[in-house]
Design a protein around this motif. Structure first.
Motif, PDB file in Angstrom:
ATOM      1  N   GLN A   1      16.329   6.100  72.827  1.00 25.13           N
ATOM      2  CA  GLN A   1      16.719   6.638  74.135  1.00 25.13           C
ATOM      3  C   GLN A   1      15.462   7.119  74.866  1.00 25.13           C
ATOM      4  O   GLN A   1      14.874   8.144  74.509  1.00 25.13           O
ATOM      5  CB  GLN A   1      17.712   7.786  73.964  1.00 25.13           C
ATOM      6  CG  GLN A   1      19.039   7.353  73.378  1.00 25.13           C
ATOM      7  CD  GLN A   1      20.058   8.468  73.371  1.00 25.13           C
ATOM      8  OE1 GLN A   1      19.867   9.500  74.020  1.00 25.13           O
ATOM      9  NE2 GLN A   1      21.156   8.259  72.653  1.00 25.13           N
ATOM     10  N   ARG A   2      15.059   6.334  75.861  1.00 27.04           N
ATOM     11  CA  ARG A   2      13.814   6.635  76.569  1.00 27.04           C
ATOM     12  C   ARG A   2      13.885   7.935  77.358  1.00 27.04           C
ATOM     13  O   ARG A   2      12.856   8.559  77.618  1.00 27.04           O
ATOM     14  CB  ARG A   2      13.481   5.473  77.522  1.00 27.04           C
ATOM     15  CG  ARG A   2      13.208   4.158  76.810  1.00 27.04           C
ATOM     16  CD  ARG A   2      11.908   4.207  76.066  1.00 27.04           C
ATOM     17  NE  ARG A   2      11.650   2.983  75.303  1.00 27.04           N
ATOM     18  CZ  ARG A   2      10.571   2.786  74.582  1.00 27.04           C
ATOM     19  NH1 ARG A   2       9.654   3.748  74.507  1.00 27.04           N
ATOM     20  NH2 ARG A   2      10.409   1.664  73.908  1.00 27.04           N
ATOM     21  N   ASP A   3      15.091   8.336  77.772  1.00 30.26           N
ATOM     22  CA  ASP A   3      15.201   9.555  78.565  1.00 30.26           C
ATOM     23  C   ASP A   3      15.103  10.818  77.710  1.00 30.26           C
ATOM     24  O   ASP A   3      14.983  11.922  78.245  1.00 30.26           O
ATOM     25  CB  ASP A   3      16.518   9.572  79.337  1.00 30.26           C
ATOM     26  CG  ASP A   3      17.717   9.457  78.396  1.00 30.26           C
ATOM     27  OD1 ASP A   3      17.521   8.970  77.250  1.00 30.26           O
ATOM     28  OD2 ASP A   3      18.816   9.841  78.811  1.00 30.26           O
ATOM     29  N   ARG A   4      15.151  10.652  76.397  1.00 30.44           N
ATOM     30  CA  ARG A   4      15.074  11.802  75.505  1.00 30.44           C
ATOM     31  C   ARG A   4      13.708  11.862  74.804  1.00 30.44           C
ATOM     32  O   ARG A   4      12.980  12.837  74.934  1.00 30.44           O
ATOM     33  CB  ARG A   4      16.193  11.704  74.467  1.00 30.44           C
ATOM     34  CG  ARG A   4      16.223  12.857  73.497  1.00 30.44           C
ATOM     35  CD  ARG A   4      17.445  12.728  72.595  1.00 30.44           C
ATOM     36  NE  ARG A   4      17.475  11.429  71.903  1.00 30.44           N
ATOM     37  CZ  ARG A   4      18.535  10.967  71.256  1.00 30.44           C
ATOM     38  NH1 ARG A   4      19.649  11.660  71.245  1.00 30.44           N
ATOM     39  NH2 ARG A   4      18.482   9.805  70.640  1.00 30.44           N
ATOM     40  N   MET A   5      13.367  10.853  74.043  1.00 27.84           N
ATOM     41  CA  MET A   5      12.075  10.683  73.375  1.00 27.84           C
ATOM     42  C   MET A   5      11.634  11.940  72.623  1.00 27.84           C
ATOM     43  O   MET A   5      10.557  12.483  72.846  1.00 27.84           O
ATOM     44  CB  MET A   5      11.009  10.267  74.385  1.00 27.84           C
ATOM     45  CG  MET A   5      11.120   8.828  74.844  1.00 27.84           C
ATOM     46  SD  MET A   5      11.155   7.612  73.496  1.00 27.84           S
ATOM     47  CE  MET A   5       9.469   7.760  72.926  1.00 27.84           C
TER      48      MET A   5
END
Length: 335
Positions: free
Chosen positions: A100-104
């Motif tokens: 999940q790129r929005d969390r990283m």
């Protein structure tokens, strides 16, 4: 680009709030709002119960949040572990994991690094396959192209043999012709090994009567040994045998290589012994040559021997060499 978020930092923040915020609220209420709605003072016992209830809530909340946090953490780590285990068990590249790129957070960063590693390995394997294919083509083309000049050289040697020439010159022509033959054999071995490792030779294993196969191979080579003055002793039982699940063509090629090495490097011993040991299920070929320490054997048997060893390995067989100044013995048996 969105900044990376720390999973453990958020965990500590939430726990910090649950540990310190309720007591601070309790102290604030006790100091400034110590009266009830009817204006009477909250006695010490009620305050104790409120405090006990509050700390009980804190402990329960701390345990629940910790359990949920580590459960979620374990679930995400288990996904990575399952992907890696699948790759190890099936000997293949794993599939990329979902990130999940929005969390990283730390786990997503680990998954992203894992995906990058997979991509690098796939690119490396692809380059290796391309280089291997190019090398096979180069060797095959080179082996084919070198046959033309060798044929031309052999033609000139044949013409010179018809011309008046001294005994020393005749000996030199014989050596040249022998060298041309040897180079041709080496090119054949190199081409065979290249095609074999490239999977161009089909491997078709089947239960095979080994005594019968060795007998047929010896019968084919017997005239060659006889022409070269090599005494041949054969011990092949007529009533007993043993079976191996092998490719008969490959095994015949292995025996051809062993017999050929006797002619090339141990012919001066004038002796060869071929035994099929039915009890221990093995094949023994021995000679009385100078041994494998001889430079001729070391430099001349490399490609053909590599081909034979590769075939044996694919057929789950093994060849043990015993060599000294009195000769060489090759024992072929199960790996």
């Amino acid at each position: 680009m969105r900044q990376n978020r720390s999973l453990f930092r958020r965990f500590l923040k939430v726990h910090f709030l649950f540990i310190f915020l309720p007591p601070m609220v309790l102290i604030f209420i006790s100091a400034f709002f110590g009266t009830t709605a009817h204006g009477t003072k909250v006695n010490t016992l009620n305050l104790f119960y409120v405090t006990l209830l509050l700390f009980g809530f804190i402990i329960v909340a701390f345990v629940v949040i910790s359990w949920l946090f580590f459960l979620r953490l374990r679930r995400r780590l288990t996904r990575l572990q399952e992907v890696m285990s699948f790759s190890a068990n099936h000997h293949s590249f794993p599939e990329p994991v979902l990130v999940q790129r929005d969390r990283m957070d730390e786990i997503d960063q680990l998954g992203d690094s894992f995906n990058w590693m997979i991509q690098q390995l796939q690119d490396s394997r692809k380059r290796e396959a391309e280089e291997e294919l190019l090398r096979h083509r180069l060797i095959a083309n080179l082996s084919h192209d070198l046959r033309t000049p060798l044929t031309i050289l052999r033609g000139h040697v044949t013409k010179l043999n018809k011309e008046p020439i001294s005994l020393e010159g005749q000996h030199s022509l014989t050596e040249i012709n022998h060298t041309i033959t040897r180079v041709g054999d080496l090119m054949d071995d190199l081409l065979s090994y290249t095609l074999l490792t490239a999977g161009k030779y089909p491997f078709e294993p089947a239960p095979t009567d080994m005594v019968r196969l060795v007998r047929a191979s010896v019968a084919a080579w017997y005239p060659v040994f006889e022409d070269n003055g090599i005494q041949l002793e054969v011990d092949l039982p007529s009533e007993k045998t043993f079976y191996w699940r092998i490719d008969p063509k490959w095994m015949t090629r292995v025996l051809d290589n062993v017999f050929q090495n006797i002619l090339r490097h141990a012919a001066e011993g004038r002796y060869a012994n071929i035994v099929a040991d039915v009890e221990q299920e093995r094949i023994i070929v021995a000679d009385r040559g100078p041994g494998m320490d001889n430079s001729s054997y070391e430099h001349g048997a490399g490609i053909g021997l590599s081909t034979a060893m590769y075939m044996l390995n694919q057929m789950k067989l093994n060849a043990d060499f015993t060599s000294n100044g009195n000769g060489t013995s090759v024992t072929i048996g199960r790996a």
